[in-house]
Design a protein around this motif. Sequence first.
Motif, mmCIF file in Angstrom:
data_model
loop_
_atom_site.group_PDB
_atom_site.id
_atom_site.type_symbol
_atom_site.label_atom_id
_atom_site.label_comp_id
_atom_site.label_asym_id
_atom_site.label_seq_id
_atom_site.Cartn_x
_atom_site.Cartn_y
_atom_site.Cartn_z
ATOM 1 N N GLU A 1 0.929 -1.212 -0.016
ATOM 2 C CA GLU A 1 -0.084 -0.026 -0.098
ATOM 3 C C GLU A 1 0.928 1.384 -0.136
ATOM 4 O OE1 GLU A 1 -3.510 1.041 3.128
ATOM 5 O OE2 GLU A 1 -1.334 1.470 3.765
ATOM 6 N N ALA A 2 2.151 1.147 0.675
ATOM 7 C CA ALA A 2 2.710 2.401 0.880
ATOM 8 C C ALA A 2 3.400 2.735 -0.495
ATOM 9 C CB ALA A 2 3.992 2.195 1.880
ATOM 10 N N SER A 3 3.740 1.969 -1.223
ATOM 11 C CA SER A 3 4.087 2.011 -2.553
ATOM 12 C C SER A 3 3.134 2.628 -3.539
ATOM 13 C CB SER A 3 4.610 0.588 -3.303
ATOM 14 O OG SER A 3 5.588 0.039 -2.357
ATOM 15 N N ALA A 4 1.883 2.465 -3.391
ATOM 16 C CA ALA A 4 0.865 3.050 -3.970
ATOM 17 C C ALA A 4 0.939 4.484 -3.634
ATOM 18 C CB ALA A 4 -0.320 2.339 -3.744
ATOM 19 N N TRP A 5 1.063 4.810 -2.390
ATOM 20 C CA TRP A 5 1.030 6.236 -1.778
ATOM 21 C C TRP A 5 1.943 7.096 -2.436
ATOM 22 C CZ3 TRP A 5 -2.601 8.876 0.911
ATOM 23 C CH2 TRP A 5 -3.853 8.298 1.207
ATOM 24 N N ALA A 6 3.188 6.377 -2.462
ATOM 25 C CA ALA A 6 4.713 7.140 -3.174
ATOM 26 C C ALA A 6 4.357 7.450 -4.403
ATOM 27 C CB ALA A 6 5.570 6.188 -2.823
ATOM 28 N N ILE A 7 3.585 6.307 -5.402
ATOM 29 C CA ILE A 7 3.461 6.660 -6.638
ATOM 30 C C ILE A 7 2.476 7.564 -6.855
ATOM 31 C CG2 ILE A 7 2.543 5.616 -8.798
ATOM 32 C CD1 ILE A 7 3.770 2.760 -7.901
ATOM 33 N N MET A 8 1.236 7.711 -6.050
ATOM 34 C CA MET A 8 0.252 8.918 -6.041
ATOM 35 C C MET A 8 0.910 10.086 -5.792
ATOM 36 S SD MET A 8 -3.457 8.786 -4.085
ATOM 37 C CE MET A 8 -2.735 8.902 -2.495
ATOM 38 N N GLY A 9 1.811 10.174 -4.798
ATOM 39 C CA GLY A 9 2.302 11.636 -4.414
ATOM 40 C C GLY A 9 3.209 11.995 -5.418
ATOM 41 N N MET A 10 3.897 11.085 -6.300
ATOM 42 C CA MET A 10 5.040 11.567 -7.535
ATOM 43 C C MET A 10 3.917 12.136 -8.486
ATOM 44 S SD MET A 10 7.545 8.752 -8.595
ATOM 45 C CE MET A 10 6.650 8.199 -10.123
ATOM 46 N N ASN A 11 2.743 11.442 -8.795
ATOM 47 C CA ASN A 11 1.958 11.768 -9.708
ATOM 48 C C ASN A 11 1.187 13.506 -9.555
ATOM 49 O OD1 ASN A 11 2.625 9.442 -10.850
ATOM 50 N ND2 ASN A 11 0.621 8.496 -10.812
ATOM 51 N N VAL A 12 0.906 13.357 -8.059
ATOM 52 C CA VAL A 12 0.120 14.572 -7.713
ATOM 53 C C VAL A 12 0.887 15.686 -7.887
ATOM 54 C CG1 VAL A 12 -1.008 15.771 -5.845
ATOM 55 C CG2 VAL A 12 -1.580 13.518 -6.100
ATOM 56 N N PHE A 13 2.310 15.713 -7.265
ATOM 57 C CA PHE A 13 3.271 16.854 -7.454
ATOM 58 C C PHE A 13 3.839 17.134 -8.850
ATOM 59 C CE2 PHE A 13 4.226 18.831 -3.387
ATOM 60 C CZ PHE A 13 3.153 18.173 -2.726
ATOM 61 N N LEU A 14 3.790 16.154 -9.708
ATOM 62 C CA LEU A 14 4.133 16.330 -10.982
ATOM 63 C C LEU A 14 3.213 16.888 -11.698
ATOM 64 C CD1 LEU A 14 6.172 13.092 -12.141
ATOM 65 C CD2 LEU A 14 7.037 15.451 -11.849
ATOM 66 N N GLY A 15 1.918 16.705 -11.493
ATOM 67 C CA GLY A 15 0.487 17.574 -12.012
ATOM 68 C C GLY A 15 0.792 18.884 -11.533
ATOM 69 N N LEU A 16 1.007 19.132 -10.162
ATOM 70 C CA LEU A 16 0.833 20.486 -9.576
ATOM 71 C C LEU A 16 1.810 21.475 -10.388
ATOM 72 C CD1 LEU A 16 -0.133 22.585 -7.199
ATOM 73 C CD2 LEU A 16 1.685 21.627 -5.952
ATOM 74 N N LYS A 17 2.996 20.814 -10.372
ATOM 75 C CA LYS A 17 4.051 21.642 -10.956
ATOM 76 C C LYS A 17 3.909 21.990 -12.529
ATOM 77 C CE LYS A 17 8.250 23.674 -11.277
ATOM 78 N NZ LYS A 17 8.236 24.828 -11.125
ATOM 79 N N TYR A 18 3.744 20.765 -13.315
ATOM 80 C CA TYR A 18 3.757 20.639 -14.774
ATOM 81 C C TYR A 18 2.443 21.043 -15.381
ATOM 82 C CZ TYR A 18 8.645 20.090 -13.595
ATOM 83 O OH TYR A 18 9.987 20.207 -13.144
ATOM 84 N N ALA A 19 1.487 20.701 -14.671
ATOM 85 C CA ALA A 19 -0.054 20.911 -15.387
ATOM 86 C C ALA A 19 -0.629 22.138 -14.916
ATOM 87 C CB ALA A 19 -0.978 19.694 -15.241
ATOM 88 N N ILE A 20 -0.309 22.744 -13.808
ATOM 89 C CA ILE A 20 -1.245 23.731 -13.119
ATOM 90 C C ILE A 20 0.018 25.011 -13.219
ATOM 91 C CG2 ILE A 20 -2.459 24.619 -11.377
ATOM 92 C CD1 ILE A 20 -3.610 22.074 -12.487
#
Lengths: 202, 202
Positions: free
Chosen positions: B158-177
């Motif tokens: 489960e923690a690996s899933a949270w790590a991947i989600m965090g990666m995705n969310v922050f890449l989105g924040l920085k480069y999509a927004i």
Amino acid sequence: MGPAPLPGGKQPRTERGRRTLRKLLDAAALEFGEKGFHEASISAITGRAGMALGSFYTYFDSKDALFRALVSDLSTRVGLEAREALSGSHDALGAERAAFGAFFDFARSHQEIYRIIDEAEFVDPASFRQHYESAAQRIHERLQRGVASGELREDLDEASAWAIMGMNVFLGLKYAIWSGGRETADIAGVAGAILEKGIVKR
Amino acid sequence: MGPAPLPGGKQPRTERGRRTLRKLLDAAALEFGEKGFHEASISAITGRAGMALGSFYTYFDSKDALFRALVSDLSTRVGLEAREALSGSHDALGAERAAFGAFFDFARSHQEIYRIIDEAEFVDPASFRQHYESAAQRIHERLQRGVASGELREDLDEASAWAIMGMNVFLGLKYAIWSGGRETADIAGVAGAILEKGIVKR
């Protein structure tokens, strides 16, 4: 640890003034963390800090100014925790693991940090952005050192730093704030394994 | 795409009703995204949707109920975008890359999503948590399929899933927004490379 220099704030000149400012920031962290910005009051904060309401204005002009200073203070302290954890010798992966562990422990013992930083997105967007831009910058600089030493992939860039930061922030949210059952080393190991070898089976 | 079923809301029975509800949710996303929850008004939302103020109450009892439904709707739509992107055949790494690309493109074309989900932490904490718990759950299920097929490390949890989600969310924040200059495939490649091989030089 002393407070961070206050951006646009009034810097106390004496040791006593610095101690009072530290108390004020710590009280503000608890008050903003529990109640949120809008419900928090200056009088409750000075009350928690054990100081007279009037003294508040020696340090800050408004609740907004205090909030801004607090975000900056937390941001700086997170950076200092990481720097302290990195003071020994580490290889590039070990540095990421040490920095993560320091951040995770800081979040666990300052549960209010997430709510305050997150609320900055609405109360003071510039501080919110500055917090993450500067944290990503620190990670990027570490990656660059690891590239220079030949330990890390040469194509790591700013986006890799944002990816690592996101990983750290969400692992902290889930396991330092929402669910407390797993050890720092355990969660640091999950992040560390992804950085060391990805998720693919060899 | 139809709206998500509304938790505790009033489900329209007709196609026309469903279309009106969709318009209302889209108008709400723009209004909450631009003004934030507290400044947003029901009348501005019905105005944006081109409907009479009174009709609002056919669908929702309050601004809070609408906001809650909107977070659930956005959360469901992010999940549907990922599922759609995964409808072809993908290996386990390709699935993560496709899911990331779908999320990133959705964020880029619905810039308001970050502000709305982030504000849910303060306006409706249960929705905020539910959004991330369910997204992490989806990632965790994908990881488990990849482990079962022998493609991914057996110790992913489960923690690996949270790590991947965090990666995705922050890449989105920085480069999509925040900064729009980089292509989806470029950013997906950064995340994908970390998942494929970590950050270490071989």
